[in-house]
Motif scaffolding. Sequence first.
Motif, PDB file in Angstrom:
ATOM      1  N   PHE A  72      42.565  34.451  49.528  1.00 21.71           N
ATOM      2  CA  PHE A  72      43.792  34.978  49.332  1.00 21.71           C
ATOM      3  C   PHE A  72      43.760  36.453  48.810  1.00 21.71           C
ATOM      4  O   PHE A  72      44.262  37.567  49.348  1.00 21.71           O
ATOM      5  CB  PHE A  72      44.909  34.267  48.511  1.00 21.71           C
ATOM      6  CG  PHE A  72      45.923  34.939  48.353  1.00 21.71           C
ATOM      7  CD1 PHE A  72      46.879  35.077  48.986  1.00 21.71           C
ATOM      8  CD2 PHE A  72      46.206  35.680  46.943  1.00 21.71           C
ATOM      9  CE1 PHE A  72      48.257  35.773  48.912  1.00 21.71           C
ATOM     10  CE2 PHE A  72      47.594  36.269  46.749  1.00 21.71           C
ATOM     11  CZ  PHE A  72      48.538  36.390  47.823  1.00 21.71           C
ATOM     12  N   VAL A  73      43.006  36.778  47.771  1.00 16.39           N
ATOM     13  CA  VAL A  73      42.859  37.952  47.142  1.00 16.39           C
ATOM     14  C   VAL A  73      42.216  38.848  48.122  1.00 16.39           C
ATOM     15  O   VAL A  73      42.845  40.139  48.481  1.00 16.39           O
ATOM     16  CB  VAL A  73      41.931  37.781  45.779  1.00 16.39           C
ATOM     17  CG1 VAL A  73      41.521  39.216  45.266  1.00 16.39           C
ATOM     18  CG2 VAL A  73      42.891  37.367  44.547  1.00 16.39           C
ATOM     19  N   VAL A  82      43.262  42.535  50.508  1.00 12.36           N
ATOM     20  CA  VAL A  82      42.510  43.669  50.639  1.00 12.36           C
ATOM     21  C   VAL A  82      42.271  44.097  52.013  1.00 12.36           C
ATOM     22  O   VAL A  82      42.176  45.196  52.589  1.00 12.36           O
ATOM     23  CB  VAL A  82      41.398  43.697  49.813  1.00 12.36           C
ATOM     24  CG1 VAL A  82      40.297  45.068  50.050  1.00 12.36           C
ATOM     25  CG2 VAL A  82      41.555  43.528  48.309  1.00 12.36           C
ATOM     26  N   ALA A  83      41.758  43.070  52.517  1.00  8.90           N
ATOM     27  CA  ALA A  83      41.534  43.173  54.323  1.00  8.90           C
ATOM     28  C   ALA A  83      42.903  43.748  55.054  1.00  8.90           C
ATOM     29  O   ALA A  83      42.631  44.394  56.030  1.00  8.90           O
ATOM     30  CB  ALA A  83      40.982  41.885  54.637  1.00  8.90           C
ATOM     31  N   LEU A  84      44.017  43.248  54.666  1.00  7.18           N
ATOM     32  CA  LEU A  84      45.224  43.384  55.354  1.00  7.18           C
ATOM     33  C   LEU A  84      45.415  45.087  55.061  1.00  7.18           C
ATOM     34  O   LEU A  84      45.885  45.727  56.153  1.00  7.18           O
ATOM     35  CB  LEU A  84      46.394  42.799  54.867  1.00  7.18           C
ATOM     36  CG  LEU A  84      46.556  41.269  55.441  1.00  7.18           C
ATOM     37  CD1 LEU A  84      47.571  40.352  54.620  1.00  7.18           C
ATOM     38  CD2 LEU A  84      46.847  41.344  57.019  1.00  7.18           C
ATOM     39  N   LEU A  90      43.152  47.321  39.875  1.00  2.00           N
ATOM     40  CA  LEU A  90      43.474  46.978  41.298  1.00  2.00           C
ATOM     41  C   LEU A  90      43.095  45.619  41.748  1.00  2.00           C
ATOM     42  O   LEU A  90      43.909  44.971  42.432  1.00  2.00           O
ATOM     43  CB  LEU A  90      43.248  48.327  42.151  1.00  2.00           C
ATOM     44  CG  LEU A  90      44.002  49.427  42.308  1.00  2.00           C
ATOM     45  CD1 LEU A  90      43.199  50.394  43.263  1.00  2.00           C
ATOM     46  CD2 LEU A  90      45.368  49.346  42.402  1.00  2.00           C
ATOM     47  N   LEU A  91      41.914  45.584  41.669  1.00  2.00           N
ATOM     48  CA  LEU A  91      41.394  43.865  41.911  1.00  2.00           C
ATOM     49  C   LEU A  91      41.519  42.986  40.986  1.00  2.00           C
ATOM     50  O   LEU A  91      41.760  41.801  40.948  1.00  2.00           O
ATOM     51  CB  LEU A  91      39.918  44.156  42.389  1.00  2.00           C
ATOM     52  CG  LEU A  91      39.174  43.025  43.077  1.00  2.00           C
ATOM     53  CD1 LEU A  91      40.003  42.561  44.142  1.00  2.00           C
ATOM     54  CD2 LEU A  91      37.867  43.537  43.403  1.00  2.00           C
ATOM     55  N   GLY A  92      40.827  43.303  39.567  1.00  2.00           N
ATOM     56  CA  GLY A  92      40.738  42.652  38.536  1.00  2.00           C
ATOM     57  C   GLY A  92      42.112  41.812  37.983  1.00  2.00           C
ATOM     58  O   GLY A  92      41.994  40.618  37.948  1.00  2.00           O
ATOM     59  N   ALA A  93      43.288  42.626  37.986  1.00  2.00           N
ATOM     60  CA  ALA A  93      44.433  42.052  37.214  1.00  2.00           C
ATOM     61  C   ALA A  93      44.967  40.920  38.343  1.00  2.00           C
ATOM     62  O   ALA A  93      45.118  39.900  37.736  1.00  2.00           O
ATOM     63  CB  ALA A  93      45.565  43.177  37.336  1.00  2.00           C
ATOM     64  N   MET A 137      44.204  49.034  47.441  1.00  2.00           N
ATOM     65  CA  MET A 137      42.917  49.142  47.458  1.00  2.00           C
ATOM     66  C   MET A 137      42.298  49.015  48.656  1.00  2.00           C
ATOM     67  O   MET A 137      41.475  49.646  49.228  1.00  2.00           O
ATOM     68  CB  MET A 137      42.410  47.851  46.624  1.00  2.00           C
ATOM     69  CG  MET A 137      40.832  48.023  46.273  1.00  2.00           C
ATOM     70  SD  MET A 137      40.323  46.620  45.585  1.00  2.00           S
ATOM     71  CE  MET A 137      38.198  47.134  45.548  1.00  2.00           C
ATOM     72  N   GLY A 138      42.827  48.075  49.700  1.00  2.00           N
ATOM     73  CA  GLY A 138      42.317  48.171  51.066  1.00  2.00           C
ATOM     74  C   GLY A 138      42.250  49.453  51.711  1.00  2.00           C
ATOM     75  O   GLY A 138      41.418  49.826  52.640  1.00  2.00           O
TER      76      GLY A 138
END
Length: 316
Positions: A10-11, A15-17, A109-112, A215-216
């Motif tokens: 999901f995470v 990012v990919a979207l 951006l990713l960790g939280a 981020m993506g």
Amino acid sequence: MSPLTETVLFVFSLVALGYLAGLTGYLKPASGEGIADFAISVAMPLLLFQTMVNADFHGVAPWSLWGAYFAAVAITWAAGHVVTTRIFGRDARAGVVGGVSSAFSNVVLLGAPFILGIFGPSGFEVLSLLVSVHLPIMMMASIVLFEMFGRGGGEPVHPLRIIHGFLRRLLLNPLIIGILAGLAWRFSGVPLPDLASRLVDALADTAGPVALFAMGLSLRRFGISGNVRPALALSALKLFLMPALVLAFVWLLGLPPLTAKVAVVVAALPSGINSYLIAVQFNTGQALASNQMTIATACAAVTTAFWLTVVVHVFG
């Protein structure tokens, strides 16, 4: 599909979207910058404010946590510097970029959203203890090292200039403002008014998905342009050496299981945009930092799942 696997997918799907939205031209680069600004300047600071106001940090050992994590940061940073300068023949300034790219996890951006999704609010409380010191320590180290290497070591370091630059960047950072404001409100003992609480909750709830999507978009904007071999080497240090070191340190220090798991997973996260921004600020190694960030993030979809499996096996 296990809940753990589903959360990882999901995470990284968010990012990919974001990456696809930029790749196809559905959103313009300026839109990506605006979304990222909202995530970093509004949603994430409010999420940290909310956490500082409401968190129960009982049972978390901050000094042991910080010691284990930043000991691993120092070793990995040194390894990245040596790899960049000795193996790939870059100068000392580029070595600083290589070091910070190897050791600067994408904790916001990713960790939280990642830690929230895997470990819930209790895990995010542990992450907040890292966030509260992560940016200041990494910024200060970068500034000091660039002052040391910026002129080839031929001129003395000016302590007042270092302190002034550090404090200016630190006190104007929205994440630090969010943490300090939350702690101040917590210590005041005054409950948040209902309307203010609803506003904070509504905006803070958007932090995770908006940050991942932004981020993506950022990854699409930076892309990969040369420096692939050093970027791969630095990515290997970030995704394997650093989490392995943190795992060893938290185990030796006997940290509580949840604290230990969060620390290892945060160390296993890829490098974030801050390493690129540091390179831009000091005008060296920009391509190296952006390529390493892109490659490490693409690989992290697999490597973070590996480290999650490891910490669940080790710490339960």
